[in-house]
Design a protein around this motif. Sequence first.
Motif, PDB file in Angstrom:
ATOM      1  N   MET A   1      26.287 -36.318  57.426  1.00  0.00           N
ATOM      2  CA  MET A   1      27.327 -35.550  58.118  1.00  0.00           C
ATOM      3  C   MET A   1      26.784 -35.029  59.457  1.00  0.00           C
ATOM      4  N   LYS A   2      27.476 -35.319  60.544  1.00  0.00           N
ATOM      5  CA  LYS A   2      27.002 -34.934  61.870  1.00  0.00           C
ATOM      6  C   LYS A   2      27.165 -33.444  62.102  1.00  0.00           C
ATOM      7  N   LEU A   3      26.137 -32.831  62.698  1.00  0.00           N
ATOM      8  CA  LEU A   3      26.172 -31.392  62.977  1.00  0.00           C
ATOM      9  C   LEU A   3      26.972 -31.116  64.236  1.00  0.00           C
ATOM     10  N   ASN A   4      27.625 -29.949  64.264  1.00  0.00           N
ATOM     11  CA  ASN A   4      28.342 -29.545  65.473  1.00  0.00           C
ATOM     12  C   ASN A   4      27.407 -28.745  66.385  1.00  0.00           C
ATOM     13  N   GLN A   5      27.897 -28.427  67.570  1.00  0.00           N
ATOM     14  CA  GLN A   5      27.069 -27.753  68.564  1.00  0.00           C
ATOM     15  C   GLN A   5      26.607 -26.381  68.094  1.00  0.00           C
ATOM     16  N   SER A   6      27.458 -25.672  67.375  1.00  0.00           N
ATOM     17  CA  SER A   6      27.112 -24.346  66.871  1.00  0.00           C
ATOM     18  C   SER A   6      25.945 -24.417  65.888  1.00  0.00           C
ATOM     19  N   GLN A   7      25.948 -25.416  65.043  1.00  0.00           N
ATOM     20  CA  GLN A   7      24.874 -25.583  64.054  1.00  0.00           C
ATOM     21  C   GLN A   7      23.563 -25.959  64.736  1.00  0.00           C
ATOM     22  N   ILE A  11      19.772 -23.937  64.993  1.00  0.00           N
ATOM     23  CA  ILE A  11      18.434 -24.517  64.796  1.00  0.00           C
ATOM     24  C   ILE A  11      17.555 -24.203  65.997  1.00  0.00           C
ATOM     25  N   VAL A  12      18.117 -24.311  67.190  1.00  0.00           N
ATOM     26  CA  VAL A  12      17.379 -23.982  68.419  1.00  0.00           C
ATOM     27  C   VAL A  12      16.954 -22.517  68.408  1.00  0.00           C
ATOM     28  N   GLN A  13      17.843 -21.631  67.980  1.00  0.00           N
ATOM     29  CA  GLN A  13      17.542 -20.206  67.918  1.00  0.00           C
ATOM     30  C   GLN A  13      16.377 -19.933  66.970  1.00  0.00           C
ATOM     31  N   TRP A  29      11.119 -30.798  67.360  1.00  0.00           N
ATOM     32  CA  TRP A  29      11.315 -30.133  66.061  1.00  0.00           C
ATOM     33  C   TRP A  29      12.805 -29.977  65.749  1.00  0.00           C
ATOM     34  N   VAL A  30      13.572 -29.541  66.753  1.00  0.00           N
ATOM     35  CA  VAL A  30      15.020 -29.373  66.568  1.00  0.00           C
ATOM     36  C   VAL A  30      15.656 -30.701  66.196  1.00  0.00           C
ATOM     37  N   ASP A  31      15.283 -31.763  66.887  1.00  0.00           N
ATOM     38  CA  ASP A  31      15.841 -33.084  66.613  1.00  0.00           C
ATOM     39  C   ASP A  31      15.480 -33.557  65.200  1.00  0.00           C
ATOM     40  N   HIS A  32      14.224 -33.290  64.809  1.00  0.00           N
ATOM     41  CA  HIS A  32      13.766 -33.696  63.474  1.00  0.00           C
ATOM     42  C   HIS A  32      14.523 -32.951  62.373  1.00  0.00           C
ATOM     43  N   ILE A  33      14.635 -31.632  62.526  1.00  0.00           N
ATOM     44  CA  ILE A  33      15.340 -30.819  61.525  1.00  0.00           C
ATOM     45  C   ILE A  33      16.815 -31.204  61.463  1.00  0.00           C
ATOM     46  N   ALA A  34      17.434 -31.396  62.618  1.00  0.00           N
ATOM     47  CA  ALA A  34      18.854 -31.770  62.661  1.00  0.00           C
ATOM     48  C   ALA A  34      19.084 -33.114  61.968  1.00  0.00           C
ATOM     49  N   SER A  35      18.205 -34.075  62.216  1.00  0.00           N
ATOM     50  CA  SER A  35      18.333 -35.392  61.578  1.00  0.00           C
ATOM     51  C   SER A  35      18.182 -35.300  60.069  1.00  0.00           C
ATOM     52  N   GLU A  36      17.228 -34.464  59.620  1.00  0.00           N
ATOM     53  CA  GLU A  36      17.006 -34.284  58.184  1.00  0.00           C
ATOM     54  C   GLU A  36      18.244 -33.659  57.523  1.00  0.00           C
ATOM     55  N   ILE A  37      18.820 -32.681  58.191  1.00  0.00           N
ATOM     56  CA  ILE A  37      20.006 -32.003  57.639  1.00  0.00           C
ATOM     57  C   ILE A  37      21.193 -32.961  57.603  1.00  0.00           C
ATOM     58  N   GLU A  53      15.929 -24.640  53.643  1.00  0.00           N
ATOM     59  CA  GLU A  53      15.041 -25.531  52.894  1.00  0.00           C
ATOM     60  C   GLU A  53      14.197 -26.387  53.836  1.00  0.00           C
ATOM     61  N   LYS A  54      14.814 -26.922  54.876  1.00  0.00           N
ATOM     62  CA  LYS A  54      14.111 -27.787  55.825  1.00  0.00           C
ATOM     63  C   LYS A  54      13.110 -27.001  56.677  1.00  0.00           C
ATOM     64  N   VAL A  55      13.465 -25.765  57.041  1.00  0.00           N
ATOM     65  CA  VAL A  55      12.551 -24.927  57.829  1.00  0.00           C
ATOM     66  C   VAL A  55      11.330 -24.543  56.994  1.00  0.00           C
ATOM     67  N   ARG A  56      11.545 -24.257  55.718  1.00  0.00           N
ATOM     68  CA  ARG A  56      10.417 -23.951  54.822  1.00  0.00           C
ATOM     69  C   ARG A  56       9.501 -25.173  54.647  1.00  0.00           C
ATOM     70  N   ALA A  57      10.122 -26.348  54.589  1.00  0.00           N
ATOM     71  CA  ALA A  57       9.348 -27.582  54.399  1.00  0.00           C
ATOM     72  C   ALA A  57       8.556 -27.970  55.648  1.00  0.00           C
ATOM     73  N   LEU A  58       9.087 -27.609  56.808  1.00  0.00           N
ATOM     74  CA  LEU A  58       8.413 -27.944  58.060  1.00  0.00           C
ATOM     75  C   LEU A  58       8.440 -26.738  59.002  1.00  0.00           C
ATOM     76  N   PRO A  59       7.552 -25.767  58.773  1.00  0.00           N
ATOM     77  CA  PRO A  59       7.517 -24.564  59.617  1.00  0.00           C
ATOM     78  C   PRO A  59       7.259 -24.918  61.083  1.00  0.00           C
ATOM     79  N   PRO A  60       7.994 -24.316  62.003  1.00  0.00           N
ATOM     80  CA  PRO A  60       7.847 -24.640  63.430  1.00  0.00           C
ATOM     81  C   PRO A  60       6.415 -24.515  63.961  1.00  0.00           C
ATOM     82  N   LYS A  61       5.730 -23.439  63.584  1.00  0.00           N
ATOM     83  CA  LYS A  61       4.378 -23.219  64.105  1.00  0.00           C
ATOM     84  C   LYS A  61       3.417 -24.301  63.626  1.00  0.00           C
TER      85      LYS A  61
END
Length: 207
Positions: A1-7, A11-13, A29-37, A53-61
Amino acid sequence: MKLNQSQISEIVQISNQKDIYYRDIQAEWVDHIASEIEAELDSPSEFESVLKEKVRALPPKKFQQSVLINIHWGVVKEFFAGVFHWKSLLPALLLGFGLFAGFSVYENLEIKSLEKILKTTFLILMYGTILIGFWKNKTRRNAHILATVNTIFFLSSMLVLGLQKSWFEGLGIDEASFLYCLLACISIFLVRGYTLLFQKIKKVQWR
């Protein structure tokens, strides 16, 4: 399911809040998380839970640290891959002759003094890449520029430490040959270092 701009903005925030300093890594990172979602999401109502779940699996830092290491290794390989390309060797040859002609006026100086002058001048010029690479916020916050400047800084320092007259003497190599070798290495590293840096800066400016 494609994400909208708000979603995607959400992720960027999160990437901004989680201390991803380098903008190119942040975008990755944003592109990777968005693709996974997008690959997992079936309903818009599931977005928040899948995102957490995805942020926990791949922490930004942690992601930033991993990518930085890979970028640095990539730049080191790229540096040496282009060292003996004709586009590097021809300008380096011209620069070497220019340096030789310039320092030939100091023929009365001892080799040791010439060595010190050459190495000092070389390090000043190479460390100048720090100012060139980081003088704009756009390049200062780019991981590829950081890796390039760090690579130039490190390799230049290693070259100066590695090329010691006493070591050449121990191998039976005379002073004149040592000086020619030093001039050649300095010329190649100067040309390759600045060429690589400006290539990276040009890529950033056109994005």
